[in-house]
Design a protein around this motif. Structure first.
Motif, PDB file in Angstrom:
ATOM      1  N   ILE A 115       0.839  -1.214   0.000  1.00  0.00           N
ATOM      2  CA  ILE A 115       0.000   0.000   0.000  1.00  0.00           C
ATOM      3  C   ILE A 115       0.867   1.255   0.000  1.00  0.00           C
ATOM      4  CG2 ILE A 115      -1.611   1.333   1.445  1.00  0.00           C
ATOM      5  CD1 ILE A 115      -3.018  -1.353   2.041  1.00  0.00           C
ATOM      6  N   CYS A 116       1.930   1.259   0.800  1.00  0.00           N
ATOM      7  CA  CYS A 116       2.830   2.429   0.799  1.00  0.00           C
ATOM      8  C   CYS A 116       3.412   2.635  -0.598  1.00  0.00           C
ATOM      9  CB  CYS A 116       3.952   2.266   1.823  1.00  0.00           C
ATOM     10  SG  CYS A 116       3.402   2.440   3.532  1.00  0.00           S
ATOM     11  N   SER A 117       3.850   1.531  -1.215  1.00  0.00           N
ATOM     12  CA  SER A 117       4.415   1.647  -2.565  1.00  0.00           C
ATOM     13  C   SER A 117       3.372   2.142  -3.548  1.00  0.00           C
ATOM     14  CB  SER A 117       4.937   0.291  -3.059  1.00  0.00           C
ATOM     15  OG  SER A 117       6.283   0.150  -2.775  1.00  0.00           O
ATOM     16  N   ALA A 118       2.169   1.572  -3.462  1.00  0.00           N
ATOM     17  CA  ALA A 118       1.116   1.928  -4.426  1.00  0.00           C
ATOM     18  C   ALA A 118       0.787   3.416  -4.335  1.00  0.00           C
ATOM     19  CB  ALA A 118      -0.129   1.085  -4.164  1.00  0.00           C
ATOM     20  N   ILE A 119       0.741   3.948  -3.121  1.00  0.00           N
ATOM     21  CA  ILE A 119       0.431   5.374  -2.961  1.00  0.00           C
ATOM     22  C   ILE A 119       1.493   6.209  -3.675  1.00  0.00           C
ATOM     23  CG2 ILE A 119       0.358   7.237  -1.235  1.00  0.00           C
ATOM     24  CD1 ILE A 119      -1.078   5.175   0.625  1.00  0.00           C
ATOM     25  N   ALA A 120       2.755   5.852  -3.487  1.00  0.00           N
ATOM     26  CA  ALA A 120       3.825   6.612  -4.136  1.00  0.00           C
ATOM     27  C   ALA A 120       3.842   6.377  -5.644  1.00  0.00           C
ATOM     28  CB  ALA A 120       5.175   6.237  -3.521  1.00  0.00           C
ATOM     29  N   VAL A 121       3.535   5.159  -6.072  1.00  0.00           N
ATOM     30  CA  VAL A 121       3.486   4.853  -7.511  1.00  0.00           C
ATOM     31  C   VAL A 121       2.461   5.746  -8.206  1.00  0.00           C
ATOM     32  CG1 VAL A 121       2.594   3.127  -9.151  1.00  0.00           C
ATOM     33  CG2 VAL A 121       4.349   2.485  -7.499  1.00  0.00           C
ATOM     34  N   ILE A 122       1.295   5.879  -7.596  1.00  0.00           N
ATOM     35  CA  ILE A 122       0.238   6.677  -8.213  1.00  0.00           C
ATOM     36  C   ILE A 122       0.680   8.139  -8.322  1.00  0.00           C
ATOM     37  CG2 ILE A 122      -2.125   7.523  -7.843  1.00  0.00           C
ATOM     38  CD1 ILE A 122      -2.717   4.686  -6.663  1.00  0.00           C
ATOM     39  N   GLU A 123       1.342   8.631  -7.283  1.00  0.00           N
ATOM     40  CA  GLU A 123       1.842  10.023  -7.317  1.00  0.00           C
ATOM     41  C   GLU A 123       2.944  10.164  -8.373  1.00  0.00           C
ATOM     42  OE1 GLU A 123       0.731  12.630  -5.796  1.00  0.00           O
ATOM     43  OE2 GLU A 123      -0.612  11.725  -4.324  1.00  0.00           O
ATOM     44  N   GLU A 124       3.874   9.209  -8.404  1.00  0.00           N
ATOM     45  CA  GLU A 124       4.986   9.263  -9.367  1.00  0.00           C
ATOM     46  C   GLU A 124       4.460   9.249 -10.797  1.00  0.00           C
ATOM     47  OE1 GLU A 124       7.788   6.618  -6.375  1.00  0.00           O
ATOM     48  OE2 GLU A 124       7.354   5.826  -8.367  1.00  0.00           O
ATOM     49  N   HIS A 125       3.469   8.395 -11.032  1.00  0.00           N
ATOM     50  CA  HIS A 125       2.905   8.301 -12.376  1.00  0.00           C
ATOM     51  C   HIS A 125       2.199   9.599 -12.757  1.00  0.00           C
ATOM     52  CE1 HIS A 125      -0.495   7.442 -15.097  1.00  0.00           C
ATOM     53  NE2 HIS A 125       0.489   6.916 -15.808  1.00  0.00           N
ATOM     54  N   ALA A 126       1.395  10.141 -11.804  1.00  0.00           N
ATOM     55  CA  ALA A 126       0.662  11.380 -12.083  1.00  0.00           C
ATOM     56  C   ALA A 126       1.628  12.532 -12.352  1.00  0.00           C
ATOM     57  CB  ALA A 126      -0.257  11.711 -10.913  1.00  0.00           C
ATOM     58  N   ALA A 127       2.820  12.464 -11.743  1.00  0.00           N
ATOM     59  CA  ALA A 127       3.809  13.529 -11.941  1.00  0.00           C
ATOM     60  C   ALA A 127       4.600  13.330 -13.237  1.00  0.00           C
ATOM     61  CB  ALA A 127       4.758  13.582 -10.749  1.00  0.00           C
ATOM     62  N   GLY A 128       4.284  12.245 -13.970  1.00  0.00           N
ATOM     63  CA  GLY A 128       4.901  12.046 -15.278  1.00  0.00           C
ATOM     64  C   GLY A 128       6.204  11.254 -15.253  1.00  0.00           C
ATOM     65  N   TRP A 129       6.506  10.609 -14.119  1.00  0.00           N
ATOM     66  CA  TRP A 129       7.745   9.831 -14.074  1.00  0.00           C
ATOM     67  C   TRP A 129       7.608   8.587 -14.949  1.00  0.00           C
ATOM     68  CZ3 TRP A 129      10.294   9.413  -8.610  1.00  0.00           C
ATOM     69  CH2 TRP A 129      10.386  10.700  -8.050  1.00  0.00           C
ATOM     70  N   PRO A 130       8.568   8.330 -15.821  1.00  0.00           N
ATOM     71  CA  PRO A 130       8.513   7.099 -16.612  1.00  0.00           C
ATOM     72  C   PRO A 130       8.993   5.895 -15.794  1.00  0.00           C
ATOM     73  CG  PRO A 130      10.462   8.346 -17.189  1.00  0.00           C
ATOM     74  CD  PRO A 130       9.734   9.149 -16.143  1.00  0.00           C
ATOM     75  N   SER A 131       8.708   4.704 -16.277  1.00  0.00           N
ATOM     76  CA  SER A 131       9.255   3.490 -15.656  1.00  0.00           C
ATOM     77  C   SER A 131       9.966   2.710 -16.750  1.00  0.00           C
ATOM     78  CB  SER A 131       8.124   2.635 -15.075  1.00  0.00           C
ATOM     79  OG  SER A 131       7.488   1.895 -16.109  1.00  0.00           O
ATOM     80  N   ALA A 132      10.558   1.573 -16.376  1.00  0.00           N
ATOM     81  CA  ALA A 132      11.243   0.744 -17.373  1.00  0.00           C
ATOM     82  C   ALA A 132      10.249   0.175 -18.384  1.00  0.00           C
ATOM     83  CB  ALA A 132      12.001  -0.390 -16.688  1.00  0.00           C
ATOM     84  N   ALA A 133       8.948   0.211 -18.072  1.00  0.00           N
ATOM     85  CA  ALA A 133       7.940  -0.314 -18.997  1.00  0.00           C
ATOM     86  C   ALA A 133       7.374   0.776 -19.905  1.00  0.00           C
ATOM     87  CB  ALA A 133       6.798  -0.950 -18.203  1.00  0.00           C
ATOM     88  N   THR A 134       7.806   2.025 -19.697  1.00  0.00           N
ATOM     89  CA  THR A 134       7.252   3.134 -20.481  1.00  0.00           C
ATOM     90  C   THR A 134       7.876   3.159 -21.875  1.00  0.00           C
ATOM     91  OG1 THR A 134       6.997   4.393 -18.454  1.00  0.00           O
ATOM     92  CG2 THR A 134       6.878   5.641 -20.497  1.00  0.00           C
ATOM     93  N   GLU A 135       7.030   3.159 -22.906  1.00  0.00           N
ATOM     94  CA  GLU A 135       7.562   3.099 -24.269  1.00  0.00           C
ATOM     95  C   GLU A 135       8.058   4.458 -24.746  1.00  0.00           C
ATOM     96  OE1 GLU A 135       4.870   1.112 -26.848  1.00  0.00           O
ATOM     97  OE2 GLU A 135       4.938  -0.716 -25.616  1.00  0.00           O
ATOM     98  N   ASP A 136       7.299   5.510 -24.470  1.00  0.00           N
ATOM     99  CA  ASP A 136       7.698   6.842 -24.924  1.00  0.00           C
ATOM    100  C   ASP A 136       8.057   7.685 -23.695  1.00  0.00           C
ATOM    101  OD1 ASP A 136       8.047   9.304 -26.025  1.00  0.00           O
ATOM    102  OD2 ASP A 136       6.191   9.298 -27.196  1.00  0.00           O
ATOM    103  N   VAL A 137       9.360   7.861 -23.464  1.00  0.00           N
ATOM    104  CA  VAL A 137       9.801   8.532 -22.234  1.00  0.00           C
ATOM    105  C   VAL A 137      10.031  10.029 -22.435  1.00  0.00           C
ATOM    106  CG1 VAL A 137      10.858   6.451 -21.281  1.00  0.00           C
ATOM    107  CG2 VAL A 137      12.246   7.996 -22.666  1.00  0.00           C
ATOM    108  N   ARG A 138       9.693  10.564 -23.612  1.00  0.00           N
ATOM    109  CA  ARG A 138       9.884  12.009 -23.813  1.00  0.00           C
ATOM    110  C   ARG A 138       8.954  12.775 -22.885  1.00  0.00           C
ATOM    111  NH1 ARG A 138       8.126  13.160 -29.329  1.00  0.00           N
ATOM    112  NH2 ARG A 138       6.659  11.545 -28.764  1.00  0.00           N
ATOM    113  N   PRO A 139       9.450  13.826 -22.224  1.00  0.00           N
ATOM    114  CA  PRO A 139       8.609  14.573 -21.285  1.00  0.00           C
ATOM    115  C   PRO A 139       7.320  15.051 -21.929  1.00  0.00           C
ATOM    116  CG  PRO A 139      10.881  15.341 -21.171  1.00  0.00           C
ATOM    117  CD  PRO A 139      10.811  14.369 -22.308  1.00  0.00           C
ATOM    118  N   GLU A 140       7.407  15.457 -23.214  1.00  0.00           N
ATOM    119  CA  GLU A 140       6.200  15.986 -23.869  1.00  0.00           C
ATOM    120  C   GLU A 140       5.146  14.895 -24.100  1.00  0.00           C
ATOM    121  OE1 GLU A 140       9.260  16.057 -25.042  1.00  0.00           O
ATOM    122  OE2 GLU A 140       9.390  15.772 -27.210  1.00  0.00           O
ATOM    123  N   ALA A 141       5.539  13.641 -23.977  1.00  0.00           N
ATOM    124  CA  ALA A 141       4.561  12.561 -24.160  1.00  0.00           C
ATOM    125  C   ALA A 141       3.617  12.469 -22.966  1.00  0.00           C
ATOM    126  CB  ALA A 141       5.280  11.229 -24.367  1.00  0.00           C
TER     127      ALA A 141
END
Ligand code: FES
Ligand code: FES
Length: 203
Positions: A115-141
């Motif tokens: 749960i702690c991880s999930a809360i931070a994951v949701i925030e990280e994703h909403a802030a536009g942080w890419p992950s190793a699974a992200t296909e298009d890592v350009r900020p404008e994407a």
């Protein structure tokens, strides 16, 4: 009575879940052991004790951290949030509620860290942080869709021996959707307020 500080220990004030705790800790004491053994905050779990399972995950200044690899003395001055600090009174955090509603656990041992991880994951994703699974890592994407693959990759530091992964992914998906909807409502309310002010100024 707490032992006096010495060459091998220090007095620290830890800010946990909005409360300050004063204690003297051996310099080798991990944040995990300080939480569990000294402060009785046993919601945070010890699994491997070597940074591999994620059971001990807490939030430090809003970012996830494995508390078994962090020293208590280094946590002074940081905002630490544990699973005990997630609910507001009787109202569970939306991620906790989603885990409950969708059976995101079996024995529950890994759940506080998940749960702690999930809360931070949701925030990280909403802030536009890419992950190793992200296909298009350009900020404008912008943020990629939070697909099951994205969630699995971003939550991969948290192991579950019961194998509740399918439900965990569903719970994170539901909580992320609720988070996005709430952010959208906030944006609209802000826009309505701006429009109203503009109209009043023009009148
Ligand atoms: S107990 Fe900290 S990562 Fe396993
Ligand atoms: S629910 Fe049992 S270890 Fe994850």
């Amino acid at each position: 009575m707490a032992p006096a500080p010495s060459s091998t220990s220090s007095a620290v004030i830890l800010n946990i879940n909005g409360e300050k705790h004063q204690l003297t800790v051996d310099h080798r004491t991990t944040l995990l052991d300080a939480l569990r053994e000294r402060l009785d905050l046993t919601g945070t779990k010890k699994g491997c004790d070597q940074g591999q399972c994620g059971a001990c995950t807490v939030l430090v200044d809003g970012r996830r951290a494995v508390s078994c690899l962090n020293l208590a003395v280094a946590a002074e001055g940081r905002e630490i949030t544990t699973i005990e600090g997630m609910a507001e009174g009787d109202r569970l955090h939306p991620v906790q509620q989603a885990f409950l509603d969708l059976d995101g656990y079996q024995c529950g041992y890994c759940t506080p860290g998940q749960i702690c991880s999930a809360i931070a994951v949701i925030e990280e994703h909403a802030a536009g942080w890419p992950s190793a699974a992200t296909e298009d890592v350009r900020p404008e994407a912008g943020p990629p869709p939070l697909t099951p693959d994205e969630i699995r990759e971003r939550m991969s530091g948290n192991l579950c021996r019961c194998g509740a992964y399918v439900s965990i992914v569903q719970a994170v998906t539901r909580a992320a959707e609720a988070h996005q909807a709430a952010a959208h409502d906030d944006d609209r309310a802000e826009q309505d307020e701006t429009d109203k002010t503009t109209e009043e100024t023009a009148a």
